[in-house]
Design a protein around this motif. Structure first.
Motif, PDB file in Angstrom:
ATOM      1  N   HIS A 285       0.920  -1.266   0.049  1.00  0.00           N
ATOM      2  CA  HIS A 285      -0.006  -0.274  -0.065  1.00  0.00           C
ATOM      3  C   HIS A 285       0.677   1.171   0.050  1.00  0.00           C
ATOM      4  N   PRO A 286       1.428   1.620  -1.112  1.00  0.00           N
ATOM      5  CA  PRO A 286       2.372   2.626  -1.125  1.00  0.00           C
ATOM      6  C   PRO A 286       1.788   4.048  -1.086  1.00  0.00           C
ATOM      7  N   GLU A 287       0.485   3.931  -1.356  1.00  0.00           N
ATOM      8  CA  GLU A 287      -0.147   5.349  -1.170  1.00  0.00           C
ATOM      9  C   GLU A 287      -0.390   5.772   0.205  1.00  0.00           C
ATOM     10  N   PHE A 288      -0.062   4.865   1.205  1.00  0.00           N
ATOM     11  CA  PHE A 288      -0.356   5.105   2.573  1.00  0.00           C
ATOM     12  C   PHE A 288       0.754   5.442   3.469  1.00  0.00           C
ATOM     13  N   TYR A 289       0.740   6.294   4.359  1.00  0.00           N
ATOM     14  CA  TYR A 289       1.796   6.687   5.262  1.00  0.00           C
ATOM     15  C   TYR A 289       1.494   5.857   6.495  1.00  0.00           C
ATOM     16  N   SER A 290       2.582   4.804   6.981  1.00  0.00           N
ATOM     17  CA  SER A 290       2.514   4.085   8.104  1.00  0.00           C
ATOM     18  C   SER A 290       2.778   4.595   9.447  1.00  0.00           C
ATOM     19  N   MET A 291       1.931   4.510  10.450  1.00  0.00           N
ATOM     20  CA  MET A 291       1.973   5.264  11.414  1.00  0.00           C
ATOM     21  C   MET A 291       1.836   4.408  12.609  1.00  0.00           C
ATOM     22  N   THR A 292       2.515   4.340  13.763  1.00  0.00           N
ATOM     23  CA  THR A 292       2.203   3.721  14.835  1.00  0.00           C
ATOM     24  C   THR A 292       1.342   4.541  15.966  1.00  0.00           C
ATOM     25  N   ALA A 293       0.568   4.068  16.634  1.00  0.00           N
ATOM     26  CA  ALA A 293      -0.542   4.923  17.458  1.00  0.00           C
ATOM     27  C   ALA A 293      -0.939   4.170  18.812  1.00  0.00           C
ATOM     28  N   SER A 294      -1.203   4.820  19.743  1.00  0.00           N
ATOM     29  CA  SER A 294      -1.778   4.297  20.833  1.00  0.00           C
ATOM     30  C   SER A 294      -3.309   5.104  21.168  1.00  0.00           C
ATOM     31  N   PHE A 295      -3.997   4.088  21.692  1.00  0.00           N
ATOM     32  CA  PHE A 295      -5.461   4.305  22.221  1.00  0.00           C
ATOM     33  C   PHE A 295      -5.282   5.575  23.198  1.00  0.00           C
ATOM     34  N   SER A 296      -6.394   6.369  22.983  1.00  0.00           N
ATOM     35  CA  SER A 296      -6.220   7.618  23.948  1.00  0.00           C
ATOM     36  C   SER A 296      -7.579   7.878  24.296  1.00  0.00           C
ATOM     37  N   GLY A 297      -7.765   8.696  25.450  1.00  0.00           N
ATOM     38  CA  GLY A 297      -8.889   9.440  25.638  1.00  0.00           C
ATOM     39  C   GLY A 297      -9.846   8.031  26.305  1.00  0.00           C
ATOM     40  N   ALA A 298     -11.078   8.039  26.350  1.00  0.00           N
ATOM     41  CA  ALA A 298     -12.060   6.915  26.961  1.00  0.00           C
ATOM     42  C   ALA A 298     -12.034   5.653  26.005  1.00  0.00           C
ATOM     43  N   PHE A 299     -10.995   4.667  26.277  1.00  0.00           N
ATOM     44  CA  PHE A 299     -10.875   3.549  25.298  1.00  0.00           C
ATOM     45  C   PHE A 299     -11.095   2.146  25.883  1.00  0.00           C
ATOM     46  N   GLY A 300     -11.696   2.137  27.124  1.00  0.00           N
ATOM     47  CA  GLY A 300     -11.707   1.051  28.036  1.00  0.00           C
ATOM     48  C   GLY A 300     -12.648   0.128  27.300  1.00  0.00           C
ATOM     49  N   TRP A 301     -13.730   0.219  26.767  1.00  0.00           N
ATOM     50  CA  TRP A 301     -14.383  -0.550  26.079  1.00  0.00           C
ATOM     51  C   TRP A 301     -13.600  -1.289  24.929  1.00  0.00           C
ATOM     52  N   THR A 302     -13.180  -0.340  24.247  1.00  0.00           N
ATOM     53  CA  THR A 302     -12.132  -0.705  22.977  1.00  0.00           C
ATOM     54  C   THR A 302     -11.311  -1.847  23.263  1.00  0.00           C
ATOM     55  N   GLN A 303     -10.442  -1.419  24.256  1.00  0.00           N
ATOM     56  CA  GLN A 303      -9.526  -2.273  24.761  1.00  0.00           C
ATOM     57  C   GLN A 303      -9.769  -3.700  25.217  1.00  0.00           C
ATOM     58  N   GLU A 304     -10.970  -3.517  25.771  1.00  0.00           N
ATOM     59  CA  GLU A 304     -11.496  -4.935  26.366  1.00  0.00           C
ATOM     60  C   GLU A 304     -11.865  -5.762  25.051  1.00  0.00           C
ATOM     61  N   ARG A 305     -12.583  -5.172  24.185  1.00  0.00           N
ATOM     62  CA  ARG A 305     -13.009  -5.786  23.142  1.00  0.00           C
ATOM     63  C   ARG A 305     -11.929  -6.325  22.196  1.00  0.00           C
ATOM     64  N   VAL A 306     -10.863  -5.605  22.061  1.00  0.00           N
ATOM     65  CA  VAL A 306      -9.741  -5.932  21.284  1.00  0.00           C
ATOM     66  C   VAL A 306      -8.844  -7.210  22.028  1.00  0.00           C
ATOM     67  N   LEU A 307      -8.928  -6.995  23.212  1.00  0.00           N
ATOM     68  CA  LEU A 307      -8.324  -8.251  24.041  1.00  0.00           C
ATOM     69  C   LEU A 307      -8.952  -9.688  23.929  1.00  0.00           C
ATOM     70  N   GLN A 308     -10.592  -9.333  23.718  1.00  0.00           N
ATOM     71  CA  GLN A 308     -10.951 -10.562  23.531  1.00  0.00           C
ATOM     72  C   GLN A 308     -11.190 -11.068  22.230  1.00  0.00           C
ATOM     73  N   TYR A 309     -10.894  -9.841  21.175  1.00  0.00           N
ATOM     74  CA  TYR A 309     -10.950 -10.630  19.769  1.00  0.00           C
ATOM     75  C   TYR A 309      -9.822 -11.149  19.564  1.00  0.00           C
ATOM     76  N   ILE A 310      -8.572 -10.875  20.189  1.00  0.00           N
ATOM     77  CA  ILE A 310      -7.332 -11.517  19.889  1.00  0.00           C
ATOM     78  C   ILE A 310      -7.200 -12.877  20.432  1.00  0.00           C
ATOM     79  N   PHE A 311      -8.042 -12.788  21.796  1.00  0.00           N
ATOM     80  CA  PHE A 311      -7.807 -14.282  22.414  1.00  0.00           C
ATOM     81  C   PHE A 311      -8.872 -15.271  21.680  1.00  0.00           C
ATOM     82  N   GLU A 312      -9.808 -14.813  21.327  1.00  0.00           N
ATOM     83  CA  GLU A 312     -10.793 -15.778  20.525  1.00  0.00           C
ATOM     84  C   GLU A 312     -10.022 -16.218  19.245  1.00  0.00           C
TER      85      GLU A 312
END
Length: 319
Positions: A285-312
């Motif tokens: 995907h040469p048209e995209f700039y690659s960037m690392t990022a961390s979750f910020s703000g109110a992300f508790g629900w997203t973090q929990e679901r990401v964890l569950q998705y990865i382990f499932e």
């Protein structure tokens, strides 16, 4: 035949003697039990209830129930099974609940071992999988908890609450930096906006490694600080953050909002902070700039679901 009957009789007699000793004789560890009880400032009713738990348990040491939440819940389960929890007096049920709180054996204590849904706390967020395939997934919250039953919120989005009474649902709860706990429970009844569940001591535990990453290829929509929107891709995903590709390069420290679909969990809307731009390093995907990022703000629900998705996902791969 007579020999076998004689042996069975001896076994039954020994079991009865053992039960009599447990009920009437001083158990090993009684002195330690008394010392520990004094430290917790327990009421006479709570002490009597603790004695009942000890006598109903399979432990040889009287102080075992005070040594860990796992042993305490095992004793509670044995007691409720022996007495039939539906026949236990309300004041005894309330005393057990107070003991759990005073001993700090509930989920609020990060050092307690989770062995029963009775340790979950009001306000804990859980996922309800309302069908076997997980297509009907509802993000819910524990509204109340008692010793016989507990209630989780339900807004009727998959049909009336009454339609689930008598059916089995899967409950999944994430304890950050510990594990994903899940169990299948039958819905006992319903109240307005609430599914009422029986408790379970059969919890499946999937240990978390907080920063485990999963390679993904999810479409993402980004909303930039100036309000402009663009589309890109998520390259990898973890509970702490992401690797994202966008058609515009963002500076370190910049906050943007992203929207993406997490398979089997639904849409996510979360703020991220750009950590570092890697330039246009993705050959596919040469048209995209690659960037690392961390979750910020109110992300508790997203973090929990990401964890569950990865382990499932890892669980399905192992299966």
């Amino acid at each position: 035949m007579l020999l076998i009957l004689g042996l069975l009789l001896l076994v039954l007699v020994e079991i009865q003697r053992s039960n009599d000793r447990r009920e009437n004789e001083e158990m090993f560890g009684t002195k330690d039990f008394d010392l520990k009880v004094a430290e917790y400032n327990l009421s006479p009713k709570e002490i009597r209830t603790l004695e009942k738990l000890v006598r109903a348990s399979k432990f040889e040491n009287k102080d075992a129930v005070l040594n860990s939440s796992h042993l305490f819940e095992a004793a509670v389960s044995d007691f409720y099974e022996f007495r039939n929890v539906d026949n236990v007096r309300d004041e005894t049920l309330e005393a057990v609940a107070r003991l759990r709180d005073k001993l700090k054996f509930d989920a609020a204590n990060p050092f307690s071992v989770i062995a029963s849904t009775r340790q979950f706390n009001v306000g804990n967020r859980v996922d309800l999988l309302l069908d076997s395939g997980g297509a009907k997934l509802k993000h819910s919250e524990i509204v109340w908890r008692a010793e016989k039953e507990w209630g989780v919120s339900y807004d009727g989005s998959f049909g009336p609450a009454s339609s689930f009474v008598g059916r089995e649902v899967k409950v999944r709860w994430t304890r950050p930096e510990d594990a994903v706990y899940s169990t299948t429970i039958r819905v006992a009844r319903c109240e307005p906006g609430i599914l009422v569940l029986r408790h379970s001591c059969q919890l499946e535990k999937q240990q978390l490694r907080r920063w485990r990453r999963e390679i993904v290829n999810f479409d993402v929509e980004a909303e930039l600080p100036d309000g402009k929107k663009c589309t890109g891709l998520l390259y990898d995903l973890s509970a702490g953050g992401i690797l994202i590709g966008l058609p515009v390069e963002c500076a370190s420290g910049q906050h943007i909002r992203i929207h993406f679909e997490l398979p089997s969990f639904g849409p996510e809307d979360v703020e991220i902070e750009i950590l570092r731009s890697l330039g246009q390093k993705n050959a596919e995907h040469p048209e995209f700039y690659s960037m690392t990022a961390s979750f910020s703000g109110a992300f508790g629900w997203t973090q929990e679901r990401v964890l569950q998705y990865i382990f499932e996902l890892h669980k399905s791969k192992k299966g």
